[in-house]
Write an enzyme that holds these catalytic residues in place. Structure first.
Site, PDB file in Angstrom:
ATOM      1  N   LYS A 201       0.848  -1.194   0.000  1.00 45.45           N
ATOM      2  CA  LYS A 201       0.000   0.000   0.000  1.00 45.45           C
ATOM      3  C   LYS A 201       0.883   1.243   0.000  1.00 45.45           C
ATOM      4  O   LYS A 201       1.593   1.513   0.968  1.00 45.45           O
ATOM      5  CB  LYS A 201      -0.910   0.053   1.229  1.00 45.45           C
ATOM      6  CG  LYS A 201      -1.969   1.181   1.105  1.00 45.45           C
ATOM      7  CD  LYS A 201      -2.545   1.598   2.435  1.00 45.45           C
ATOM      8  CE  LYS A 201      -1.728   2.672   3.108  1.00 45.45           C
ATOM      9  NZ  LYS A 201      -1.763   3.993   2.400  1.00 45.45           N
ATOM     10  N   GLU A 275      10.414   1.090  10.312  1.00 47.49           N
ATOM     11  CA  GLU A 275      11.415   2.141  10.088  1.00 47.49           C
ATOM     12  C   GLU A 275      10.677   3.457  10.253  1.00 47.49           C
ATOM     13  O   GLU A 275       9.874   3.843   9.414  1.00 47.49           O
ATOM     14  CB  GLU A 275      12.044   1.989   8.698  1.00 47.49           C
ATOM     15  CG  GLU A 275      13.351   2.733   8.545  1.00 47.49           C
ATOM     16  CD  GLU A 275      13.148   4.127   7.998  1.00 47.49           C
ATOM     17  OE1 GLU A 275      13.182   5.083   8.821  1.00 47.49           O
ATOM     18  OE2 GLU A 275      12.949   4.263   6.795  1.00 47.49           O
ATOM     19  N   CYS A 309      13.583  10.726   6.827  1.00 50.58           N
ATOM     20  CA  CYS A 309      13.572  10.247   8.211  1.00 50.58           C
ATOM     21  C   CYS A 309      14.953  10.330   8.851  1.00 50.58           C
ATOM     22  O   CYS A 309      15.076  10.539  10.058  1.00 50.58           O
ATOM     23  CB  CYS A 309      13.033   8.823   8.273  1.00 50.58           C
ATOM     24  SG  CYS A 309      13.879   7.681   7.155  1.00 50.58           S
ATOM     25  N   GLU A 406      10.570  15.777  15.471  1.00 55.13           N
ATOM     26  CA  GLU A 406      10.863  15.623  14.051  1.00 55.13           C
ATOM     27  C   GLU A 406       9.959  16.571  13.258  1.00 55.13           C
ATOM     28  O   GLU A 406       8.738  16.430  13.273  1.00 55.13           O
ATOM     29  CB  GLU A 406      10.631  14.180  13.600  1.00 55.13           C
ATOM     30  CG  GLU A 406      11.007  13.957  12.146  1.00 55.13           C
ATOM     31  CD  GLU A 406      10.755  12.531  11.689  1.00 55.13           C
ATOM     32  OE1 GLU A 406      11.564  12.019  10.891  1.00 55.13           O
ATOM     33  OE2 GLU A 406       9.743  11.945  12.119  1.00 55.13           O
TER      34      GLU A 406
END
Length: 495
Positions: A201, A275, A309, A406
């Site tokens: 997906k 992750e 990331c 983040e």
């Protein structure tokens, strides 16, 4: 588009007028290289078809806000069909000799190379990142991963996981919007090489390259049901995670969603790799080559608009060279070109979505409100699309939100340190542990500091360098498991 204006307004202050003679002319890549259909269905059992519920959603270009296509929204019934197709195909696919599976992976890799310009334009349109990144980094990396794992397909007995390792079964894979094709390759290539079948997906804001990959699978003659592509939002992903006939979930995305998946699968026999987010520290010592380090800092945080990331979003600079590094960094940022992502001269493209832009703005405003000093180069942003200027925050402490959260955008927080011990302590003072960078001329210092950093990847005198032979992953809230290299095979083997 805005390229010519950006070239002038981003010129360093006080630059001589004749420097305008060196301003770049627009060099756009042609959109005609890719043919985007007005609508796309789900790719299940080798065929495209509508969602059972008939629902659709639109995917837009972040740089212009134009609608690119309409895409099917998969529901529970569609997920069940896709998993069923993958389960049916697993019996024959897993029984093939590794050398036969390798042939399909090699074909896929070659077709990706042949269609790389088309795919690069598509990825840039749907994602917003500059064409020079999709063309020169994303697509070569995608092809390299399929080539690499094709080489492993008939050598699994020599990978260190037993003499005859077996595949898990059906792998459910959920990928993010920042590197749509690359994350697809990181997950599908090792899964197929080890004999698993896949239901993937893509992110709802960037579904097109995955749907084009479905066509590549057909072009390569991949057996029906081995790869299935279902499009949709978070609800579709949740249905895939919860499906009882999925043996493994591979997820790349936000830490919040990753935690929810971990809670949901706790106590089940499903294998998972996660992750997740990061807040990478880029550490510059006083003996570092400043110009080289500045280029690495720029690559570390402004590559893909900071939507990475493992971005080096925390810059730790030794006090004695802080001013020198900051002055050089500001000069370099003043030369970055922001504008049309299809222009081959563009350095920073568009933010992926209105929602992500709103988050970046909110966190930047929080940084100012908490007392950090904000700076951006003078630049003219396009009027349409989702844009954010490259931004520095100085006078930052570890208590500031911009040093802890983040941001996932082109925002860099600058902190200082005096000793290597202080640098390590500040770098490790994060809930994340995905990446770090070290800049120094001393090899002994690189080894000493790297061994103390709690980060899955530590780069030395470079940043954001990837290779299919190298494992990638994190510690703490950056997830668990590794992708890439020999280590990436383990997640798809029953060992």
């Amino acid at each position: 588009m805005a390229s010519e204006n950006v070239a002038h307004t981003n010129a360093p202050t006080g630059a001589p007028k004749k420097a305008d003679a060196f301003a770049y002319a627009p060099a756009p890549e042609s959109r005609s290289l890719v043919d985007i259909a007005p609508s796309y269905g789900l790719f299940i059992d080798g065929e495209f078809g509508d969602a059972a519920g008939g629902k659709v959603f639109k995917t837009v270009s972040p740089s212009t806000e134009e609608v690119l296509s309409e895409v099917a929204q998969a529901g529970a019934e569609d997920v069940d069909r896709a998993v069923g197709a993958a389960r049916k195909a697993f019996e024959k696919w897993s029984a093939l000799p590794g050398s036969e599976r390798a042939k399909y992976l090699f074909r896929i890799a070659r077709i990706i190379q042949e269609r790389s310009r088309e795919l690069a334009v598509l990825e840039t349109l749907d994602n917003g990142k500059p064409i020079k990144e999709t063309r020169d980094f994303d697509l070569p990396t995608v092809a390299a991963h399929f080539f690499y794992y094709a080489g492993w397909a008939d050598k699994l007995g020599h990978a260190g996981y037993g003499a005859d390792p077996r595949p898990l079964g059906v792998a459910g894979q959920i990928i993010p919007w920042n590197f749509p094709l690359m994350m697809l390759a990181w997950k599908i290539a090792p899964a197929l090489a080890t004999g698993n079948t896949v239901v993937l997906k893509p992110a709802e804001t960037t579904p097109l390259s995955a749907l084009f990959f479905a066509d590549i699978c057909r072009q390569a003659g991949l057996p029906k049901g081995v790869v299935n592509i279902i499009t949709g939002d978070g609800a579709t992903g949740a249905e895939l995670v919860a499906h009882p006939d999925v043996n493994k979930i591979a997820f790349t995305g936000s830490t919040g969603v990753g935690k929810a998946i971990a809670r949901q699968l706790a106590g089940t026999d499903k294998r998972t790799t996660l992750e997740l987010g990061g807040k990478g520290a880029n550490i510059v010592f006083d003996d570092a080559p400043i110009d080289q380090a500045v280029e690495g800092i720029v690559t570390g945080i402004f590559f893909n608009q900071g939507q990475v990331c493992c971005a080096g979003s925390r810059l730790l600079v030794q006090e004695s060279v802080h001013d020198e590094v900051l002055d050089a960094l500001k000069r370099r940022l003043s030369s970055l070109r922001i504008g049309d992502p299809l222009d081959k001269n563009t350095d920073l493209g568009a933010i992926n979505s209105a929602e992500q832009l709103a988050r970046i703005r909110a966190l930047a405003e929080t940084g100012e409100a908490e007392g950090a000093e904000r700076w951006s180069p003078a630049c003219e942003l396009p009027s349409a699309g989702y844009w954010f200027a490259p931004t520095l925050f100085t006078n930052v402490t570890q208590a500031h939100t911009v040093a802890r959260d983040e941001i996932f955008g082109p925002v860099l927080s600058v902190l200082t340190f005096r000793t290597p011990e202080e640098a390590v302590a500040k770098a490790n003072n994060s809930q994340y542990g995905l990446s770090a960078g070290i800049w120094t001329e001393k090899g002994s210092r690189i080894l000493a500091v790297a061994s103390k950093l709690r980060a899955g990847v530590v780069w030395a005198n470079t940043f954001n360098k990837f290779d299919p032979t190298s494992p990638f992953g994190g510690y703490k809230e950056s997830g668990h498991g590794r992708e890439g290299g020999r280590h990436g095979l383990e997640a798809y083997l029953d060992v």
